[in-house]
Design an enzyme around this catalytic site. Structure first.
Site, PDB file in Angstrom:
ATOM      1  N   CYS A  42      -0.507   7.832  12.944  1.00 39.05           N
ATOM      2  CA  CYS A  42      -0.919   7.153  14.170  1.00 39.05           C
ATOM      3  C   CYS A  42      -2.151   7.878  14.711  1.00 39.05           C
ATOM      4  CB  CYS A  42       0.212   7.118  15.190  1.00 39.05           C
ATOM      5  SG  CYS A  42       0.638   8.705  15.846  1.00 39.05           S
ATOM      6  N   ASN A  73       0.808  -1.224   0.000  1.00 36.64           N
ATOM      7  CA  ASN A  73       0.000   0.000   0.000  1.00 36.64           C
ATOM      8  C   ASN A  73       0.839   1.270   0.000  1.00 36.64           C
ATOM      9  OD1 ASN A  73       0.361  -1.383   2.610  1.00 36.64           O
ATOM     10  ND2 ASN A  73      -0.389   0.528   3.480  1.00 36.64           N
TER      11      ASN A  73
HETATM   12  N1  PLP Z   1      -4.416  -4.144   3.754  1.00 34.79           N
HETATM   13  C1  PLP Z   1      -3.898  -3.212   2.953  1.00 34.79           C
HETATM   14  C2  PLP Z   1      -2.797  -3.584   2.020  1.00 34.79           C
HETATM   15  C3  PLP Z   1      -4.380  -1.912   2.988  1.00 34.79           C
HETATM   16  O1  PLP Z   1      -3.852  -0.983   2.187  1.00 34.79           O
HETATM   17  C4  PLP Z   1      -5.424  -1.594   3.892  1.00 34.79           C
HETATM   18  C5  PLP Z   1      -5.900  -0.194   3.984  1.00 34.79           C
HETATM   19  O2  PLP Z   1      -5.154   0.743   3.781  1.00 34.79           O
HETATM   20  C6  PLP Z   1      -5.936  -2.611   4.708  1.00 34.79           C
HETATM   21  C7  PLP Z   1      -5.407  -3.879   4.601  1.00 34.79           C
HETATM   22  C8  PLP Z   1      -7.015  -2.354   5.702  1.00 34.79           C
HETATM   23  O3  PLP Z   1      -8.155  -1.872   5.107  1.00 34.79           O
HETATM   24  P1  PLP Z   1      -9.342  -1.293   6.029  1.00 34.79           P
HETATM   25  O4  PLP Z   1      -8.731  -0.248   6.895  1.00 34.79           O
HETATM   26  O5  PLP Z   1     -10.288  -0.775   5.054  1.00 34.79           O
HETATM   27  O6  PLP Z   1      -9.856  -2.400   6.826  1.00 34.79           O
END
Ligand code: PLP
Length: 381
Positions: free
Chosen positions: A315, A140
């Site tokens: 945070c 991400n």
């Molecule tokens: N996993 C990845 C790679 C993400 O980018 C995100 C959100 O930024 C999440 C999990 C968690 O998503 P959520 O906060 O919508 O549950």
């Protein structure tokens, strides 16, 4: 506002809004036995089948959740009692922190941000019993794409199970569970123009699976709680927008915009680091460092210019912390503290990216004139 923070969340697409609007006034509880309940069940199962077909799995393998965080927690906690855990150091906090709380061992990444397959192999060999490994498909923060088929091959060789967080991959690149060979895979709707409040865990085999949420028998008893059907309908409406051809065209657009951004800033700041660019990368993401200026200061300036970008992970106090992903890639702390993330979405335009690049250069000029360490850039026009 110029919105370039799509990896955090995107804007709901109009087609998705229309699909949700068509059902949102209905009383939709798929567990009710009356006519409205049967309608809800029909909508739910239709959406489940669309998603299952899209991912090449069976409908019963789709478990709808309220978020990707929930799906990731479910995956890890389901097998933690019986399996040693291994998670990569660049996972999203909902995997990394959860894994660490559950006693996971970590798999390091190299300077490019790619998981070290030899370390994974060695750790799995030393564990001596079937482990659960969690490795994301697309990062991400940097957009780095992990060699997930090779990861799966190693995990299978050691008789382990693989969970893949595919949140930043879903709808941006093809995901075929027939090819990936993951035992569990997480997706979410809201990074690509679907609603917040829905995700899914694809579970290939529920043997030994301990549900996180217990209560009613929803989702085959694997995830209790009334399903959010309008959001699930929104998620399934996305599928018409993310065909292989549409994703390919979208990736090409992002690639061009990314090149445009990098070329524009590098004319004057050739030393500006762009992270993760030395390996396979999702082109919607640009993690770029501004020599001489901290991320938090940059974010404030961008915000004043009405441009939404982000840095590392915020945070709860709202204070920006240097990216744990860059730190895991071996980027020194002071350099990691100068990086920001620009992430593009389905509606990002050339002009938006150009304006962002120009604002980046305005800031960079300030960093130079403050004499704060950005000495090697060329003079700005
Ligand atoms: N996993 C990845 C790679 C993400 O980018 C995100 C959100 O930024 C999440 C999990 C968690 O998503 P959520 O906060 O919508 O549950």
């Amino acid at each position: 506002m110029i919105y370039l923070d799509h990896n955090a969340t995107s804007l709901v697409r109009s087609s998705v809004r229309d699909a949700m609007h068509a059902v949102e006034a209905l009383p939709l509880n798929a567990s009710s036995v009356h006519k409205a309940g049967r309608k809800a069940k029909q909508l739910l199962e239709g959406a489940r089948k669309s998603l299952a077909d899209y991912l090449s799995v069976f409908p019963h393998e789709v478990i709808f959740t309220a978020s990707a965080t929930e799906a990731n927690n479910t995956a890890l906690r389901a097998l933690a009692p019986t399996h040693p855990l291994l998670v990569s150091t660049v996972e999203h906090p909902c995997v990394l922190n959860t894994g660490l709380k559950l006693g996971a061992s970590v798999i390091v990444v190299d300077a490019k941000g790619v998981v070290d397959l030899a370390v994974l192999d060695a750790k799995l060999a030393s564990v001596g019993r079937a482990a659960l490994v969690s490795v994301m498909l697309v990062n991400n923060e940097t957009g780095v794409i992990q060699p997930i088929e090779e990861v799966a091959h190693i995990v299978k060789k050691h008789g382990g199970k693989l969970h893949v967080d595919a949140v930043q991959a879903f709808g941006k690149m093809p995901i075929d569970l027939g090819t990936i060979q993951a035992d569990m895979l997480t997706i979410s709707a809201h990074k690509i123009g679907g609603p917040v409040g829905v995700g899914a865990l694809i579970l290939r085999d529920d043997k030994g699976f301990v549900p996180l949420l217990t209560g009613g028998g929803q989702e085959r008893g694997l995830r209790a709680g009334t399903e959010n059907i309008p959001a699930i309908i929104g998620l399934s409406a996305l599928i018409d927008e993310i065909s292989p051809a549409a994703m390919q065209a979208q990736q090409q657009t992002w690639h061009n915009l990314r090149e445009q951004f990098i070329q524009t800033i590098r004319q004057y700041a050739p030393e500006a680091p762009v992270y993760g660019a030395k390996t396979a990368q999702m082109p919607n993401t640009i993690m770029v460092g501004m020599p001489g200026m901290g991320s938090e200061t940059q974010l404030m300036h961008f915000d004043l210019a009405d441009i939404a970008v982000s840095a590392g992970s915020a945070c709860s106090s709202g204070k920006v912390q240097p990216s744990h992903v860059l730190r895991a890639m071996g980027v020194p702390l002071d350099e990691a503290a100068q990086a920001i993330r620009i992430s593009m979405g389905y509606n990002t335009t050339f002009q938006e990216v150009q304006t962002c690049a120009e604002n980046w250069l305005i800031l960079y000029r300030k960093a130079i004139s403050n004499g704060s360490g950005a000495g090697s850039g060329r003079r700005l026009a």
